[in-house]
Design an enzyme around this catalytic site. Sequence first.
Site, PDB file in Angstrom:
ATOM      1  N   GLY A 257       0.791  -1.229   0.000  1.00 40.05           N
ATOM      2  CA  GLY A 257       0.000   0.000   0.000  1.00 40.05           C
ATOM      3  C   GLY A 257       0.824   1.279   0.000  1.00 40.05           C
ATOM      4  O   GLY A 257       0.254   2.376  -0.054  1.00 40.05           O
TER       5      GLY A 257
ATOM      6  N   LYS B 214      -4.542  -6.440   4.881  1.00 45.44           N
ATOM      7  CA  LYS B 214      -5.592  -7.446   5.000  1.00 45.44           C
ATOM      8  C   LYS B 214      -5.990  -7.664   6.453  1.00 45.44           C
ATOM      9  O   LYS B 214      -5.138  -7.659   7.346  1.00 45.44           O
ATOM     10  CB  LYS B 214      -5.116  -8.759   4.370  1.00 45.44           C
ATOM     11  CG  LYS B 214      -4.766  -8.613   2.895  1.00 45.44           C
ATOM     12  CD  LYS B 214      -3.923  -9.766   2.399  1.00 45.44           C
ATOM     13  CE  LYS B 214      -3.404  -9.495   0.994  1.00 45.44           C
ATOM     14  NZ  LYS B 214      -2.454 -10.532   0.551  1.00 45.44           N
TER      15      LYS B 214
ATOM     16  N   ARG C 116       7.192 -14.973  -1.473  1.00 46.90           N
ATOM     17  CA  ARG C 116       7.423 -15.443  -0.100  1.00 46.90           C
ATOM     18  C   ARG C 116       6.191 -16.192   0.374  1.00 46.90           C
ATOM     19  O   ARG C 116       5.171 -16.217  -0.310  1.00 46.90           O
ATOM     20  CB  ARG C 116       7.678 -14.254   0.825  1.00 46.90           C
ATOM     21  CG  ARG C 116       6.551 -13.212   0.751  1.00 46.90           C
ATOM     22  CD  ARG C 116       6.715 -12.081   1.724  1.00 46.90           C
ATOM     23  NE  ARG C 116       5.850 -10.965   1.450  1.00 46.90           N
ATOM     24  CZ  ARG C 116       4.565 -10.885   1.760  1.00 46.90           C
ATOM     25  NH1 ARG C 116       3.974 -11.899   2.347  1.00 46.90           N
ATOM     26  NH2 ARG C 116       3.861  -9.808   1.484  1.00 46.90           N
TER      27      ARG C 116
END
Length: 460
Positions: A166, A237, A293
């Site tokens: 973000g 999230k 990852r």
Amino acid sequence: MAIRRLFIANRGEIAMRIIRAARVLGIETVQAYSEADHEMSAVREADAAVCIGPAPASQSYLDISAVIEAARSAGADAVHPGYGFLAENAAFAEAVVAAGMVFVGPEARTIERMGDKVAAREAARAAGVPIVPGSDGRLDDVAAAVEAAREIGYPVMLKAAAGGGGRGIRIAANEDELRRLAPQARAEAQAAFGDGGLYLEKAIERPRHIEVQIMGDGTSAIHCFERECSVQRRRQKVWEEAGAPGLSQVSRAAMCDAAVRLAEAVGYRGAGTVEFLYDEAGDAFYFIEMNTRIQVEHTVTEMITGLDLVVMMIEIAGGALLPLTQKQVVRDGHAIEVRICAEDPLLQFAPFPGTVSGLSWPEGEGVRVDHFLYEGYTVPPFYDSLLGKLVVHAADRATAIERMAQALRGCRIEGLRTTIPLHLALAADPALRSGKVHTGWLETWLADGGLKAAAQGETL
């Protein structure tokens, strides 16, 4: 298994998760820790532990030379970066290999290629993966951004070329806004990633965020189905599910196939995630980025597939090929994860570090908790506020939501304020229960007083 002693270059719940996976494989673990983390659970649970520097992450967990030296001195033959910190740092992956150790993750060149958002878009385009209409390459000045926006059409989204999370993102509805916001986005990107380069994408109205878990061995790749990650606050999230509610089988298959196609095109090795924006109105999806990852939310994928993704990525790093074919990846039921953080959601999510004076977690069928807490542990104020993850699994989504609400009521973390009240309110919300959410839904819900109304109605 070529790996016998694994150095964990991370902290918190993911460090504990890696230790558990290593034990399954009979691998010794060495835990890195800062001076502020000397009482961390992972320090106690690992076979050995090494202090890598002072509390500030820049002087410990982000100090490549300190981490490499600690791993070498501990006799490690592999390094697992977890998520965050140096997990997607190509220079770190390269330094691990140069020091004669195995990096548990993709090759440095893959991290570098997919970490640059412009290069990642180009790789996706070459692999035939749909991408959001956007600028042709990176933009290094405002004039170039304005010209690109005229071709794309407003609204547009400014994004940092070198990073994610973000940072550097701005949405401009017209040219005046673009000229005002571009310098802000450049400055934020420069501060966060050391690179002020930007690119533009067409802003999709009310998009959903759906991602696909992939696993590759450098040649072949498989997917482990999709996750719904649209419930976000400040582009982070909050509530994640596997799979995505209301997604047609055709769209699901197309999205998962596209993720595998991209992974194989770049020779991906290890666990990764391909993220998409989904335009529900047009039933279309577009590539956003690839995370090179393991993800925080990998747990929900494990719950619906029965796979141990962390074990698999360690095995592959040790030289193994994929242990199963795509047809052997079977989906069962629905899973939900919530991130429990040391924040007060009723006080603008103010950080709330402190000492855990009492602790108990829910138990039972279909309930999993990944955490690093214990009674008497003092949560330090220097790092991410994530304390742990509560995960539930059930035969269907409605039952999973009910199970999540019940499990949340069984959580007791005394001495801290946490985001549990937020998750209880979300579990009771009609819009979330019906799956009618998008990436901007939670912030609008919070601004409209959804959490306060739930608190006043004693939902919490």
